[in-house]
Design a protein around this motif. Structure first.
Motif, short mmCIF file in Angstrom:
data_model
loop_
_atom_site.label_atom_id
_atom_site.label_comp_id
_atom_site.label_asym_id
_atom_site.label_seq_id
_atom_site.Cartn_x
_atom_site.Cartn_y
_atom_site.Cartn_z
N UNK A 95 14.94 0.08 -2.44
CA UNK A 95 14.97 -0.40 -3.82
C UNK A 95 13.56 -0.52 -4.39
N UNK A 96 12.60 -0.92 -3.56
CA UNK A 96 11.22 -1.01 -4.04
C UNK A 96 10.67 0.37 -4.38
N UNK A 97 11.04 1.39 -3.59
CA UNK A 97 10.60 2.76 -3.89
C UNK A 97 11.22 3.25 -5.20
N UNK A 98 12.50 2.95 -5.42
CA UNK A 98 13.13 3.34 -6.68
C UNK A 98 12.49 2.61 -7.86
N UNK A 153 8.32 -4.78 -5.49
CA UNK A 153 9.40 -5.22 -6.37
C UNK A 153 10.71 -5.32 -5.59
N UNK A 154 11.49 -6.37 -5.89
CA UNK A 154 12.85 -6.53 -5.35
C UNK A 154 13.78 -6.58 -6.56
N UNK A 200 16.49 12.72 -10.94
CA UNK A 200 17.40 12.94 -9.82
C UNK A 200 16.71 13.69 -8.69
N UNK A 201 15.91 14.69 -9.03
CA UNK A 201 15.17 15.44 -8.00
C UNK A 201 14.16 14.53 -7.29
N UNK A 202 13.45 13.73 -8.05
CA UNK A 202 12.45 12.85 -7.46
C UNK A 202 13.10 11.79 -6.57
N UNK A 203 14.24 11.28 -6.96
CA UNK A 203 14.95 10.31 -6.12
C UNK A 203 15.32 10.92 -4.78
N UNK A 249 0.83 -1.21 0.00
CA UNK A 249 0.00 0.00 0.00
C UNK A 249 0.86 1.25 0.00
N UNK A 250 2.03 1.20 0.65
CA UNK A 250 2.93 2.35 0.59
C UNK A 250 3.45 2.57 -0.82
N UNK A 251 3.77 1.48 -1.53
CA UNK A 251 4.18 1.62 -2.92
C UNK A 251 3.08 2.16 -3.80
N UNK A 252 1.83 1.73 -3.55
CA UNK A 252 0.71 2.25 -4.32
C UNK A 252 0.49 3.74 -4.05
#
Length: 414
Positions: A76-79, A113-114, A54-57, A29-32
């Protein structure tokens, strides 16, 4: 002999504890929610003023440190969420797909995702179980049903490049992404083993050599009765749901039952299709199938107010049975399995294959007596037999002609 990289996926069921399942649900749910935040930002800024990756990261790193519910999502899942969202826009700008949209809490499939395979550390601990490391969850068991490259003794070469955790009505599953180097198999002689396949409803798969592959109903009689009862309950309870109000827990429970039964049927369909296509790919080198426009076949016969259609309910039932067979997925599975064994799959134009006699190669009116019977009306022939096997022999002959004209070129599926 040429060597190339083969990429495949393997899906397995996870065995989670209640605490692990709750934490994984929160991560998904956090990823969504992160996806929705990115979508709101892109929608407000417009295409010309959209921020750089780069700004969003940097903003995502800051948010994971300062927002508790976003901190539950691995870095890594957030990226991966950011990368997937950006790729969706790139495909939209190139005209290859539609624009990404908002992900609803109720209608969106949960996934995490991993992307890095080195973090998984997959090991086999039992004949039926393996262990995998999931970031922020620890070691988790999964059902071992297939040898994985770089882990199993039977498959030492290759490596696991990543994984994706997905949730459906039957629970959480993990889909491994694997790749390994293989040698291009030598091309086989098509004249040695070739077959034509006719896909149908009464006979799901009919081969030109006279054999056929059938299956039982995807749901038992008891399960079908439970599904019908649940659908009636859902229809009844939807009548008392007020517009704009939250769906009741009772209605949600009925929806869960319906999704569970349908997911069970889909799992059985996939199991039967994989086993059947593997058996066909092991036996034959050249496989010929009809090139069907399945989307057009599934169009409704309802018509319009000015020109209403006829036999609408019968056509709807036929559409449901065609969709349940998943003919397109059968061809996709056959394609990569036959190609991996050094063979080829040929798509034959569909017109005339079911109306032509496979013995005298002529089309005479009235030869197709019914869905199951074929009797050639040519007085010089008069052959009769099963209509599906007759069509499969015509497909086999047309596939051999197309393959001979195209030469030995084989499209490799990686």
């Amino acid at each position: 002999m040429e060597t190339y990289t083969r990429k495949r996926g393997h899906r397995a069921r996870l065995a989670l504890s209640p605490a692990q399942e709750d934490r994984l649900n929160r991560q998904a749910h956090a990823g969504r929610a992160l996806w929705n935040l990115l979508h709101d930002l892109f929608s407000m800024c417009g295409r010309e003023r959209r921020p750089s990756l780069a700004y969003l990261e940097g903003e995502i790193r800051w948010a994971r440190k300062n927002v508790d519910w976003l901190g539950m999502l691995p870095a890594q899942a957030a990226q991966a969420v950011l990368k997937t969202y950006h790729q969706a826009w790139v495909r939209c700008w190139e005209g290859k797909g539609g624009a990404p949209g908002f992900k609803s809490r109720l209608r969106s499939a949960l996934s995490v995702d991993v992307p890095q395979g080195r973090d998984l550390r997959v090991v086999r601990v039992h004949r039926r179980w393996g262990m995998v490391n999931i970031p922020k969850l620890g070691r988790i068991r999964f059902r071992w049903t297939k040898d994985l490259p770089g882990v199993s003794r039977r498959c030492p070469a290759g490596r696991i490049t990543g994984a994706r955790l997905t949730k459906d009505a039957l629970g959480w599953h993990i889909a491994f992404r694997a790749e390994w180097a293989v040698k291009d198999p030598p091309p086989q002689a098509w004249s040695e083993s070739h077959v034509g396949i006719d896909r149908g409803i009464i006979v799901p798969i009919a081969l030109s050599d006279g054999t056929s592959y059938d299956h039982r109903p995807w749901l038992t009689a008891t399960e079908q009765a439970c599904l019908l009862q649940a659908e009636r309950q859902a229809t009844h309870r939807r009548r008392y749901r007020k517009t704009g109000k939250q769906t009741s827990k009772r209605l949600h429970s009925v929806y869960d039952r319906i999704e569970g039964l349908r997911a069970r049927a889909k799992r059985r369909v996939l199991d039967w299709q994989h086993k059947t296509t593997t058996a066909i790919a092991d036996r034959f080198t050249l496989v010929s199938v009809e090139q069907l426009a399945i989307t057009n076949m599934l169009k409704s016969a309802r018509g319009t107010l000015a020109a209403p259609g006829t036999n609408v309910s019968q056509k709807s039932g036929l559409n449901r049975r065609i969709a349940a067979e998943a003919w397109g997925r059968t061809v996709r599975l056959l394609d990569y399995k036959v190609t991996a064994r050094g063979g080829a799959l040929v798509r034959v134009p569909a017109p005339g294959t079911s109306l032509r006699c496979s013995v005298c190669n002529t089309i005479t009116p009235g030869s197709r007596e019914s869905q199951a019977n074929f009797m050639c009306k040519n007085l010089a022939c008069g052959w009769s037999g099963n209509a599906d096997h007759n069509a499969s022999r015509n497909i086999d002959r047309a596939g051999l002609e197309l393959a001979s004209a195209a030469g030995r070129a084989v499209v490799r599926q990686t």
